[in-house]
Design a protein around this motif. Sequence first.
Motif, short mmCIF file in Angstrom:
data_model
loop_
_atom_site.label_atom_id
_atom_site.label_comp_id
_atom_site.label_asym_id
_atom_site.label_seq_id
_atom_site.Cartn_x
_atom_site.Cartn_y
_atom_site.Cartn_z
N ALA A 153 31.06 -5.34 90.02
CA ALA A 153 29.91 -5.64 90.85
C ALA A 153 28.69 -4.82 90.41
O ALA A 153 28.80 -3.64 90.10
CB ALA A 153 30.21 -5.33 92.32
N PHE A 154 27.52 -5.48 90.42
CA PHE A 154 26.30 -4.81 90.03
C PHE A 154 25.62 -4.13 91.21
O PHE A 154 24.79 -3.23 91.02
CB PHE A 154 25.35 -5.82 89.38
N ASN A 155 25.97 -4.53 92.41
CA ASN A 155 25.43 -3.92 93.63
C ASN A 155 26.54 -3.89 94.67
O ASN A 155 27.48 -4.68 94.59
CB ASN A 155 24.25 -4.73 94.17
N PRO A 156 26.44 -3.00 95.65
CA PRO A 156 27.42 -3.02 96.74
C PRO A 156 27.41 -4.38 97.43
O PRO A 156 26.35 -4.99 97.60
CB PRO A 156 26.92 -1.93 97.69
N SER A 157 28.59 -4.87 97.78
CA SER A 157 28.71 -6.20 98.38
C SER A 157 29.35 -6.11 99.75
O SER A 157 30.32 -5.38 99.95
CB SER A 157 29.56 -7.11 97.48
#
Length: 211
Positions: free
Chosen positions: A132-136
């Motif tokens: 993941a590139f950002n928190p989801s």
Amino acid sequence: MSADPACQLYIISPLETGGDFPDRLREALSAAPVAAFQFRVKGLDQHEAARLAEPLQAICAEYETAFIVNDDIALAARLGADGVHLGQGDGELAEARERLGRAVQIGITCHNSRHLALEAGEAGADYVAFGAFNPSKTKETEHVAEPEILSWWSHFVEIPCVAIGGITVDNAQPLIAAGADFLAVSGGIWKHTDGPAEAVRAFHKLFAKNN
């Protein structure tokens, strides 16, 4: 799924796809072209999953959006889906290819691993997904990826790459610039304050700026 134009939208369903969700999907797909829609549900038997999937699959066909099943080769085969997306440990690519045929798109989750991505490419994956590139808020983040992996992949390998993980209109620009062929977006579509259609249009404005 095609990697042309430079970046395209790949929408992932919320876990709840009943109720008025078919209307929300139609709203999203009618706003602007969407390359793919991934049907992602958990904890349902195949009959119930198929019941929920069928109207969504029909809407995708109407808008020429590829219908991708998450993690379930058998359900993809039952539905005659356009593709299946497999996480690490969710089935073998060779098994999926044998069962579903050459025309079906098979994507593989590769987290933040160049090694896994190269293995998937050599095994015949149609696309690889990094993140993941950002928190989801959609899925617990176990692996964190940096945009550089998209640049590396797009420079050396022709197979399309998908960026995933907490992507919204506000944080997508670095991933587009890094070379993502597709942005896989869930909450950034369905939880957009102005609704899914406006979210799709906003992503397309970003794509246009980068073409």
